[in-house]
Design an enzyme around this catalytic site. Structure first.
Site, PDB file in Angstrom:
ATOM      1  N   TYR A 102       0.868  -1.183   0.000  1.00  0.00           N
ATOM      2  CA  TYR A 102       0.000   0.000   0.000  1.00  0.00           C
ATOM      3  C   TYR A 102       0.902   1.229   0.000  1.00  0.00           C
ATOM      4  O   TYR A 102       1.982   1.214  -0.573  1.00  0.00           O
ATOM      5  CB  TYR A 102      -0.968  -0.087   1.192  1.00  0.00           C
ATOM      6  CG  TYR A 102      -2.075   0.922   1.145  1.00  0.00           C
ATOM      7  CD1 TYR A 102      -2.854   1.087  -0.004  1.00  0.00           C
ATOM      8  CD2 TYR A 102      -2.363   1.725   2.244  1.00  0.00           C
ATOM      9  CE1 TYR A 102      -3.865   2.029  -0.053  1.00  0.00           C
ATOM     10  CE2 TYR A 102      -3.375   2.657   2.205  1.00  0.00           C
ATOM     11  CZ  TYR A 102      -4.133   2.811   1.060  1.00  0.00           C
ATOM     12  OH  TYR A 102      -5.125   3.743   1.013  1.00  0.00           O
ATOM     13  N   LYS A 174      -6.540  -1.468  -2.014  1.00  0.00           N
ATOM     14  CA  LYS A 174      -7.523  -1.167  -0.973  1.00  0.00           C
ATOM     15  C   LYS A 174      -8.357  -2.406  -0.645  1.00  0.00           C
ATOM     16  O   LYS A 174      -8.645  -2.701   0.522  1.00  0.00           O
ATOM     17  CB  LYS A 174      -8.436  -0.039  -1.441  1.00  0.00           C
ATOM     18  CG  LYS A 174      -8.942   0.853  -0.331  1.00  0.00           C
ATOM     19  CD  LYS A 174      -7.861   1.773   0.167  1.00  0.00           C
ATOM     20  CE  LYS A 174      -8.379   2.744   1.199  1.00  0.00           C
ATOM     21  NZ  LYS A 174      -7.392   3.745   1.589  1.00  0.00           N
TER      22      LYS A 174
END
Length: 582
Positions: A102, A174
């Protein structure tokens, strides 16, 4: 129900189709009997490995990659091969690998998406093909139980701006975090990129760019395209959560408001950032023994994140302190690139639409010292109002200077300072400096991880990481598990209150304002339970959940239902069945 090692799956896949299906593949963990049953014996080496052994080998391979981007591509490749191994490796090394899959590393991967491209992942809905949008959606989603749809149009990606079709990378990342930390079954998540063009000239000039080479569509054409997509999601998966990610400032809040009452929609940049900041601030005022509505709050940076924080804190003042909207608005001072948002600044055309309710009257500033430009900038506002809370969402590194911090410390005993901009090089103040300049009195939270700061007594002060992942997976999971028809403001506040209640600072005022990120799976479980229970109380949850929502027993029922729904990376047992799952 979480998969147990003795859980039996009946599968219709065989041979290469099974071996290369990431949902079902076990790699070298297929047992001897499974290899015989599914035609795998000659397709792989003879040794049968445990998941522990697979993780050890994969981690050693990962460590051989010398750059974060190299590790990112390795992890992406693993996700395409074996979900259980991918998520178990992440779970065991959460703090180390979260920045790899991420932010910040995923931003580099997205920026170079077209050059790194190897295999499609997720759903690509392009503006030129909108006539077949529903057909394209159903090609991937029909017959699947979809709980989560994560979508992005790629206009404002992770602080690096317009990345066009590369936004599929943020949607998939996500969705992976929702599984890793929230417990959502990855087979029930659908990452989507809405390719409406790009204004990034480098991408448009790149012969290898794989997206639609056209300037970004706006106005009615954009709205019609978005509405068509949302209505398709509502039609085919009415109980799903629709997560908007990294939309531009002109669209993010507008889309959220447009669909807020139609479907369970959520924007992490606005609501997630607002919720985790609210939780940190509630922890801080627990230390100072004050109320939320007592604060004088400067928000430095009035983009999507800053505005989302302001609205979330205001809603909490209304809900928790019974403060009117008008009175709550008076507690906020928003500063953008042209200075404090005032009536005169608006008349000069320097305030974008949608910020009118946050304008400060000029009459408040007659006696205030102003900068040489005649505008009210940060230090001017700090001197005049003596804030108790200073929040940075500006991406202006070093904007909270020593003079600003010391001036703030003059006006309150324990200044609450949240420099939230990411990445760390863009943070408004290094928390170590803010700690030193206030003689250890500041209550601090940052958007990026920082090492502890030293208190005057020599004790380490742990800097809370105001990481959205401490709350948004739980918020989403709570809405999903209750099949809530909307994500209400009060559901979000319930999640934030639960997160705040877990603050180490409530036991030791000199400890961190938020739980450690390493505890985020357990924290998000608690958040999910609070959100689901609130959905029940408000009547937003599916009818079968509502009976007895106010009883003590229902709290236990909710906790059990959430626990039973959590997906875990565990191999089950496989039996071949021509009528089984594909």
């Amino acid at each position: 129900m979480p998969v147990q090692p003795d859980h039996v799956f009946k599968l219709a896949l065989r041979g290469e189709a099974l071996l290369h299906n990431p949902r079902w593949s076990k790699g070298t963990a297929f047992t001897i009997d499974e290899r015989k049953a599914f035609g795998l014996t000659g397709r792989m080496p003879s040794q049968v490995n445990t998941l522990d052994e697979q993780c050890a080998r994969a981690y050693a391979q990962l460590q051989s990659r010398t750059t974060p981007l190299g590790k990112n591509t390795f992890m992406q490749s693993m996700k395409e091969q074996n979900w259980v191994l991918y998520f178990e490796l992440l779970r065991r090394n959460l703090r180390e690998l979260m920045p790899i899959i991420y932010t910040p590393t995923e931003a580099d991967a997205i920026a170079d998406y077209s050059h790194l491209y190897r295999k499609a992942e997720g759903l690509y809905l392009s503006f030129p093909h909108q006539d077949s949008m529903e057909e394209n959606y159903l090609e991937q989603a029909q017959g699947r139980a979809i709980d989560l749809v994560v979508c992005s149009d790629g206009e404002a990606i992770l602080g690096i701006g317009d990345q066009g079709v590369g936004a599929i990378g943020i949607s998939t990342a996500k969705a992976a975090v929702y599984t890793l930390i929230g417990g959502i079954d990855p087979s029930r998540a659908l990452p989507v990129v809405l390719d409406v063009g790009t204004d990034n000239q480098e991408l448009l000039n790149d012969p290898l760019y794989v997206g639609w080479k056209h300037e970004r569509v706006r106005g009615k054409e954009y709205d019609d395209f978005m509405d068509k997509f949302v209505q398709i999601v509502r039609k085919h998966h009415p109980h799903s959560l629709l997560h908007f990610e990294d939309f531009g400032v002109t669209n993010a809040q507008r889309l959220l408001e447009r669909y807020h009452e139609q479907h369970a929609v959520f924007n992490d940049d606005i609501q997630g950032t607002g919720a985790v900041t609210l939780a940190a601030l509630m922890s801080a005022i627990g230390v100072t023994k004050t109320k939320l509505s007592d604060q004088r709050i400067i928000i430095f940076g009035a983009g999507s994140a800053g505005l989302g924080i302001a609205k979330q804190l205001r809603d909490a003042m209304k809900e928790l302190d019974d403060t009117s909207k008008e009175e709550a608005n008076k507690r906020f001072y928003l500063i953008d690139k042209f200075g404090l948002l005032t009536e005169s600044l608006s008349k000069a055309g320097k305030v974008r639409p949608g910020l009118e309710e946050w304008l400060r009257p000029d009459s408040e500033w007659v006696d205030a010292t102003k900068s040489s430009e005649g505008q009210l900038f940060l230090l001017d506002v700090v001197k005049h109002i003596k804030p108790t809370v200073l929040i940075g969402t500006s991406t202006r590194g070093g904007a909270f200077t020593e003079q600003v911090i010391k001036e703030m410390a003059k006006g309150c005993d324990r200044p609450i300072i949240f420099p939230l901009s990411n990445p760390s090089k863009l943070v408004e103040v290094d928390p170590k400096d803010a700690n030193d300049w206030t003689a250890g009195k500041a209550l601090l939270a940052t958007g990026s991880p920082f090492p502890p700061a030293k208190m005057p007594n020599g004790k380490d002060y742990v800097i809370a990481e105001c990481n959205n992942a401490l709350i948004y997976p739980g918020l989403g999971f709570g809405a999903i598990i209750s099949k809530s028809r909307i994500v209400s403001d009060t559901m979000i506040i319930a999640g934030a209150r639960r997160l705040a209640s877990l603050s180490p600072a409530l036991k030791d005022p000199d400890d961190a304002l938020l739980p450690d990120f390493g505890d985020s799976p357990q924290v998000n479980y608690e958040v999910a339970c609070a959100v689901a229970h609130r959905a029940l109380i408000e009547g937003n949850a599916e009818v079968e959940w509502r009976t007895g929502a106010d009883s003590k027993d229902m709290v236990d029922v909710v906790r059990q239902k959430v626990k039973e729904a959590i997906w875990e990376p565990i191999y089950g047992k496989y039996e071949y069945d021509p009528q089984g799952q594909l």
